[in-house]
Design a protein around this motif. Structure first.
Motif, PDB file in Angstrom:
ATOM      1  N   MET A   1       0.845  -1.201   0.000  1.00  0.00           N
ATOM      2  CA  MET A   1       0.000   0.000   0.000  1.00  0.00           C
ATOM      3  C   MET A   1       0.874   1.242   0.000  1.00  0.00           C
ATOM      4  O   MET A   1       1.265   1.753   1.035  1.00  0.00           O
ATOM      5  N   THR A   2       1.182   1.716  -1.150  1.00  0.00           N
ATOM      6  CA  THR A   2       2.030   2.903  -1.163  1.00  0.00           C
ATOM      7  C   THR A   2       1.876   3.653  -2.474  1.00  0.00           C
ATOM      8  O   THR A   2       1.465   3.083  -3.480  1.00  0.00           O
ATOM      9  N   LEU A   3       2.225   4.932  -2.432  1.00  0.00           N
ATOM     10  CA  LEU A   3       2.173   5.756  -3.628  1.00  0.00           C
ATOM     11  C   LEU A   3       3.289   5.337  -4.588  1.00  0.00           C
ATOM     12  O   LEU A   3       4.426   5.147  -4.175  1.00  0.00           O
ATOM     13  N   ARG A   4       2.957   5.234  -5.874  1.00  0.00           N
ATOM     14  CA  ARG A   4       3.935   4.801  -6.870  1.00  0.00           C
ATOM     15  C   ARG A   4       4.735   5.991  -7.414  1.00  0.00           C
ATOM     16  O   ARG A   4       4.201   7.090  -7.554  1.00  0.00           O
ATOM     17  N   ARG A   6       6.107   7.974 -10.397  1.00  0.00           N
ATOM     18  CA  ARG A   6       5.534   8.115 -11.744  1.00  0.00           C
ATOM     19  C   ARG A   6       6.597   8.233 -12.835  1.00  0.00           C
ATOM     20  O   ARG A   6       7.632   8.867 -12.631  1.00  0.00           O
ATOM     21  N   VAL A 197       5.963  19.665  -1.422  1.00  0.00           N
ATOM     22  CA  VAL A 197       5.102  19.215  -2.526  1.00  0.00           C
ATOM     23  C   VAL A 197       5.902  18.215  -3.374  1.00  0.00           C
ATOM     24  O   VAL A 197       7.128  18.165  -3.277  1.00  0.00           O
ATOM     25  N   PRO A 198       5.213  17.416  -4.208  1.00  0.00           N
ATOM     26  CA  PRO A 198       5.950  16.490  -5.070  1.00  0.00           C
ATOM     27  C   PRO A 198       6.829  17.241  -6.080  1.00  0.00           C
ATOM     28  O   PRO A 198       6.470  18.331  -6.530  1.00  0.00           O
ATOM     29  N   ASN A 219      15.174  11.948  -4.133  1.00  0.00           N
ATOM     30  CA  ASN A 219      13.781  11.937  -3.655  1.00  0.00           C
ATOM     31  C   ASN A 219      12.757  12.490  -4.640  1.00  0.00           C
ATOM     32  O   ASN A 219      11.734  13.051  -4.231  1.00  0.00           O
ATOM     33  N   ARG A 251       3.815   1.479 -10.739  1.00  0.00           N
ATOM     34  CA  ARG A 251       2.507   0.941 -11.110  1.00  0.00           C
ATOM     35  C   ARG A 251       2.689  -0.135 -12.170  1.00  0.00           C
ATOM     36  O   ARG A 251       3.306   0.103 -13.199  1.00  0.00           O
TER      37      ARG A 251
ATOM     38  N   ARG B 111       4.464  14.071   1.518  1.00  0.00           N
ATOM     39  CA  ARG B 111       4.353  15.296   0.729  1.00  0.00           C
ATOM     40  C   ARG B 111       2.888  15.488   0.373  1.00  0.00           C
ATOM     41  O   ARG B 111       2.174  14.515   0.140  1.00  0.00           O
ATOM     42  N   LEU B 112       2.454  16.735   0.299  1.00  0.00           N
ATOM     43  CA  LEU B 112       1.093  17.036  -0.150  1.00  0.00           C
ATOM     44  C   LEU B 112       1.166  18.090  -1.243  1.00  0.00           C
ATOM     45  O   LEU B 112       2.013  18.981  -1.166  1.00  0.00           O
ATOM     46  N   PRO B 113       0.277  18.046  -2.237  1.00  0.00           N
ATOM     47  CA  PRO B 113      -0.794  17.076  -2.408  1.00  0.00           C
ATOM     48  C   PRO B 113      -0.296  15.622  -2.606  1.00  0.00           C
ATOM     49  O   PRO B 113       0.847  15.413  -2.981  1.00  0.00           O
ATOM     50  N   HIS B 114      -1.202  14.705  -2.314  1.00  0.00           N
ATOM     51  CA  HIS B 114      -1.022  13.295  -2.644  1.00  0.00           C
ATOM     52  C   HIS B 114      -1.328  13.166  -4.136  1.00  0.00           C
ATOM     53  O   HIS B 114      -2.476  13.226  -4.543  1.00  0.00           O
ATOM     54  N   TRP B 117      -0.514   7.405  -8.414  1.00  0.00           N
ATOM     55  CA  TRP B 117      -1.261   6.142  -8.392  1.00  0.00           C
ATOM     56  C   TRP B 117      -1.034   5.444  -7.065  1.00  0.00           C
ATOM     57  O   TRP B 117       0.096   5.266  -6.637  1.00  0.00           O
ATOM     58  N   ASN B 118      -2.133   5.031  -6.434  1.00  0.00           N
ATOM     59  CA  ASN B 118      -2.018   4.350  -5.152  1.00  0.00           C
ATOM     60  C   ASN B 118      -3.043   3.222  -5.080  1.00  0.00           C
ATOM     61  O   ASN B 118      -3.990   3.158  -5.873  1.00  0.00           O
ATOM     62  N   ASP B 119      -2.833   2.339  -4.111  1.00  0.00           N
ATOM     63  CA  ASP B 119      -3.725   1.191  -3.941  1.00  0.00           C
ATOM     64  C   ASP B 119      -5.032   1.596  -3.294  1.00  0.00           C
ATOM     65  O   ASP B 119      -5.087   2.561  -2.539  1.00  0.00           O
ATOM     66  N   THR B 136      -4.496  -0.159  -8.964  1.00  0.00           N
ATOM     67  CA  THR B 136      -4.174   1.170  -8.446  1.00  0.00           C
ATOM     68  C   THR B 136      -5.019   2.212  -9.181  1.00  0.00           C
ATOM     69  O   THR B 136      -5.473   1.981 -10.304  1.00  0.00           O
ATOM     70  N   THR B 158      -3.777   4.257   1.741  1.00  0.00           N
ATOM     71  CA  THR B 158      -2.811   4.714   2.732  1.00  0.00           C
ATOM     72  C   THR B 158      -1.808   5.661   2.107  1.00  0.00           C
ATOM     73  O   THR B 158      -1.182   5.339   1.094  1.00  0.00           O
TER      74      THR B 158
END
Lengths: 254, 198
Positions: A1-4, A6, A197-198, A219, A251, B111-114, B117-119, B136, B158
């Motif tokens: 469960m984590t952000l990929r 890109r 921010v990203p 990062n 992903r 970090r924000l915004p989120h 792609w996420n689960d 995702t 999450t």
């Protein structure tokens, strides 16, 4: 469960056509950005970026048509930059079907533009593009396609812009851009440390390892590249597999 | 053919949602005034930006009553879902109150915004029919629902904290992520919504 992390192929678009560095094998219409974007999405691109380099108002109108056709055919996110001067320009691009809009020169000239766009559309769709050049001990923001120095410190500008309303930073090292010798890890790390921010890293991708390095060592939240994909030097699927092996969440595409 | 009305309250990208609904076989109306939705089988409430901005746009276009009284399937997307709740911490906006709870800034996020792609950990709900468990979806937000009643949550994700990323309350469903930007998985979810409305 984590952000990929890109992978973002970037297309330079002029007067509605893809220009520069594209290996046009197996495309029915060689310069159509929509066809190329569709192919990249099918190959696993996590997002598509168009950079409009049209000089004429007619070219801008054509861009909106390209954005509209892309949003109708490509069901991954679309970021569009180039030539956005006002909040109304941004609205037109968003209404045409872009998910995020990148501003660069206009934000340097008028930083309040970031604030007004964030209030109107939400900061999540306001991307600040920063082009930098290394100076003696610091990184300078350059504009107008890298031709014009600004005297601005890139790290200060990134901090200020995110406070004003930028929800993401697209960072391009003009020193590394086009060299294929790797991303500028120093400026990327400095910016990712400075803001919360990203940050999309751009400029210098030549190998799979370059992309892995900028994520693990600097990062970056996303990796943007143009020619390595256009010339088919690296397949998106190959890149993703290598990043996954290096422990970077990516992903999977069926 | 199932008719889906997409509410145009003035902000954001309607092309993607309208075209992806068309892609999965819906007859799509982009509704700019309440009379446009009367003959629709289902309603989609998109939204980007802030809850206050979206509520303001809904009111300015005169849609508040039509949405509140809608008794067929309703899909809220992103801020379009957030306005289902009582209020949002983002700007103290008062929202529809269809679902008890609030909308709050994601806690402990790196970090924000989120963005990306996420689960989604998906319940056995018709909205997720035919979608693989490891699917995702594309997110772009800083705030997320905090439902008061856990039984309204049909999906969680999450990022820093674990948050409700999909909601169902009767015929009202919503996703914090963007199905219209989530490739094949998103198109399957929209297919399922259109089937709910049929």
């Amino acid at each position: 469960m984590t952000l990929r992390t890109r992978i973002i192929p970037c297309l330079d678009v002029k007067d509605g056509r893809v220009v520069k560095g594209v290996n046009f094998v197996n495309l029915a219409d060689e310069g159509d950005p929509v066809e190329l974007a569709t192919r990249y999405a099918a190959e696993g691109a996590d997002e598509i970026c168009y950079l409009d380099i049209s000089a004429s108002p007619e070219g801008r109108g054509t861009l909106l048509d390209v954005v509209r056709r892309t949003a109708s055919n490509v069901f991954v996110p679309l970021t569009v930059g180039g030539g956005v001067r006002t909040a109304d320009d941004m609205r037109a691009v968003l209404r045409a079907g872009a998910d995020k809009v990148a501003v660069n020169t206009a934000a340097v000239a008028d930083p309040a533009l970031l604030e007004s766009c964030a209030i109107r559309f939400g900061r999540q769709c306001v991307v600040l593009a920063i082009d930098t050049k290394q100076r003696d001990g610091w990184f300078e923001v350059v504009v107008n396609g890298g031709r014009q120095p600004t005297g601005l410190d890139a790290i200060d500008w990134a901090r200020r812009a995110t406070k004003l309303g930028a929800g993401e930073i697209l960072l391009t090292s003009m020193d590394a851009d086009g060299t294929k010798t790797g991303f500028d890890l120093a400026v990327t790390k400095a910016i990712t440390d400075a803001v919360d921010v990203p940050v999309i890293a751009s400029g210098g991708a030549g190998t799979v390892d370059h992309c892995i390095d900028v994520v693990l060592r600097a990062n970056a939240s996303a990796v943007l590249a143009a020619s390595i994909f256009h010339r088919r030097e690296i397949e998106i699927s190959t890149l993703k597999a290598a990043m996954a092996s290096a422990g970077i969440p990516v992903r999977k595409v069926a | 053919m199932t008719t889906i009305a997409v509410i145009d309250h003035g902000a954001g990208n309607l092309v993607s949602i309208a075209q992806s609904l068309a892609r999965v076989g819906a007859d799509v109306i982009v509704a700019t005034e309440p009379s446009d939705v009367v003959r629709a089988d289902g309603l989609v409430l998109p939204g980007v930006g802030t809850t206050r901005g979206v509520m303001h746009g809904i009111d300015a276009a005169g849609f508040r009553t039509a949405i509140a009284q809608w008794d067929r399937p309703l899909l809220g997307i992103c801020v379009g879902l957030q306005v289902f709740f009582d209020s949002s911490q983002e700007d103290d906006a008062r929202c529809f109150g269809f679902v008890p709870g609030t909308v709050e800034r994601l806690a402990d996020a790196p970090r924000l915004p989120h963005i990306g792609w996420n689960d989604v950990s998906m319940d056995d709900d018709p909205l997720f029919a035919g979608i693989e468990p490891e699917a995702t979806f594309y997110f772009v937000h800083s705030y997320a629902p905090r439902p008061a009643q856990k039984d309204t949550v049909i999906g969680t994700s999450t990022y820093g904290e674990t948050f409700a990323s999909a909601i169902r309350s009767g015929r009202r469903v919503g996703t914090q992520f963007h199905p219209e930007r989530s490739g094949e998985n998103g198109l399957q979810l929209l297919t399922n919504f259109v089937a709910m409305a049929a």
